[in-house]
Design an enzyme around this catalytic site. Structure first.
Site, PDB file in Angstrom:
ATOM      1  CD  GLU A   1      -3.041  -0.691  -0.048  1.00 59.21           C
ATOM      2  OE1 GLU A   1      -3.086   0.471  -0.510  1.00 59.21           O
ATOM      3  OE2 GLU A   1      -3.739  -1.618  -0.491  1.00 59.21           O
TER       4      GLU A   1
ATOM      5  CB  CYS B   1     -15.818   2.071 -12.813  1.00 58.03           C
ATOM      6  SG  CYS B   1     -16.851   3.554 -12.730  1.00 58.03           S
TER       7      CYS B   1
ATOM      8  CB  CYS C   1     -21.374   0.720 -18.588  1.00 53.06           C
ATOM      9  SG  CYS C   1     -20.697   2.345 -18.157  1.00 53.06           S
TER      10      CYS C   1
ATOM     11  CB  CYS D   1     -20.230  -2.353 -14.379  1.00 50.66           C
ATOM     12  SG  CYS D   1     -20.321  -1.722 -12.687  1.00 50.66           S
TER      13      CYS D   1
ATOM     14  CB  CYS E   1     -24.608   2.931 -12.622  1.00 53.41           C
ATOM     15  SG  CYS E   1     -23.440   4.305 -12.845  1.00 53.41           S
TER      16      CYS E   1
END
Length: 355
Positions: A45, A198, A205, A208, A214
């Site tokens: 991270e 995205c 889309c 997704c 959405c």
């Protein structure tokens, strides 16, 4: 229109489409109770801040080979860690990595705290990183909010309020979606969704799992979101940098002070970076100026470096820095901007007659 989506839909998608990464535990293993090493999640991270997964993977593997545990990293030499970090950029991350490793070993017996507030006390760990460590390492229901998640939530809820003003609202919406079960998988799933489906341009889309709910897509504005306040134009700074090669092949280098940009890193002696830099040669020599200007882009400014080149005898003593033998010099230990300088100087020194 109401948003009608669930964490389960995203998790089902993630089970089939998760990205494989060296630090990631697959969802099937996590379901059986196998959680990743918090040290590896923390390391990944920190490296992933402002850096792509593809770039980080090689550095992550290199770090683990050299320092497989938090104790190993805590006992490492600063210069060795900075050299291993060279090329990743944002060098304060490496300095904070070492500080945190030593605090964790000294004050926490090498065990990462599970408490988000405790995690944020460590250098270099903010709200996003602490939430990611807590969720991915310990399956705690922590809400992660990086650029990918901001984009997903902005589009799902059709939030037109521009960033960064919309951050509190985006966090509130993201928190409502964050589940208590499989929180670690969910955190990685929503980041994967933003990174692979995205996307900023041409979102996929049709692939997704949340496309049915959405609002951004329903209103035909998904690709325009999130709206961002235009950034200020970067200023330009200038500097002079000196590359000296001694007759025995040694190179004159200096280690920068342990703060600010490139802090703690090896580099070529040079001037301050300003609008009008002043010359500060490290020794008396017959300097030649390269026709090539080195350009490097930092977060807030463009840097333009004039490269001055010279050769020196073994009798000459530098005012700044020290000579490092060619057998110990490795250009990969240099930050990217200093590697650019080396490439310019090396090509010209090949055509320089010996002293």
């Amino acid at each position: 229109m109401n948003v009608n989506i669930t964490a389960t839909e995203l998790l089902n998608w993630y089970d089939l489409n998760f990205r494989q990464m060296p630090w990631r535990t697959p969802p099937g293993d996590r379901k059986q109770g196998f959680l990743p090493d918090p040290y590896q999640i923390w390391l990944s991270e920190i490296m992933l801040q402002q850096t792509t997964v593809k770039t980080v993977e090689a550095y992550f593997k290199k770090f683990l080979l050299k320092w497989p545990t938090i104790t190993d990293l805590a006992s490492a030499e600063d210069s060795e860690v900075m050299a291993a970090w060279a090329g990743l950029g944002y060098y304060a991350r490496a300095r904070n990595l070492l500080k945190s490793a030593r605090i964790l070993v000294t004050d926490y017996q090498g065990v990462f705290p599970k408490n988000i507030e405790e995690l944020q006390k460590l250098p270099g760990i903010g709200p996003y990183t602490s939430a990611a460590i807590a969720a991915i390492s310990f399956d705690l229901s922590a809400t992660v909010m990086d650029g990918n998640v901001e984009r997903v939530i902005s589009r799902i809820h059709a939030i037109k309020k521009p960033l960064p003003e919309s951050k509190p609202l985006l966090f509130q919406k993201a928190k409502i979606l964050t589940p208590t079960d499989r929180a670690g998988d969910y955190a990685q799933a929503i980041m994967d969704l933003g990174a692979t489906i995205c996307t900023p341009r041409k979102p996929k889309c049709d692939s997704c799992p949340w496309t049915h709910g959405c609002l951004g897509r329903a209103k035909g504005i998904a690709q325009k979101l999130p709206i961002k306040i235009p950034k200020k134009q970067k200023v330009s700074r200038y500097g002079v940098v000196y590359v000296v090669k001694r007759e025995d092949g040694a190179w004159l280098l200096e280690r920068r002070v342990n703060k600010g940009l490139l802090g703690g890193m090896l580099g070529w002696p040079g001037s301050e970076w300003s609008e009008v830099p002043y010359e500060k040669p490290p020794l008396d020599a017959n300097w030649t100026t390269s026709h090539s200007i080195v350009h490097h882009i930092f977060t807030h400014f463009h840097l333009y470096l004039t490269v001055k080149i010279a050769t020196a005898s073994q009798k000459q003593q530098p005012k700044i820095g020290k000579f490092i033998g060619n057998n110990k010099f490795n250009k990969s230990d240099l930050p990217t901007v200093m590697r650019k300088v080396f490439e310019v100087a090396y090509n010209e020194l090949k055509n320089t007659p010996p002293l």
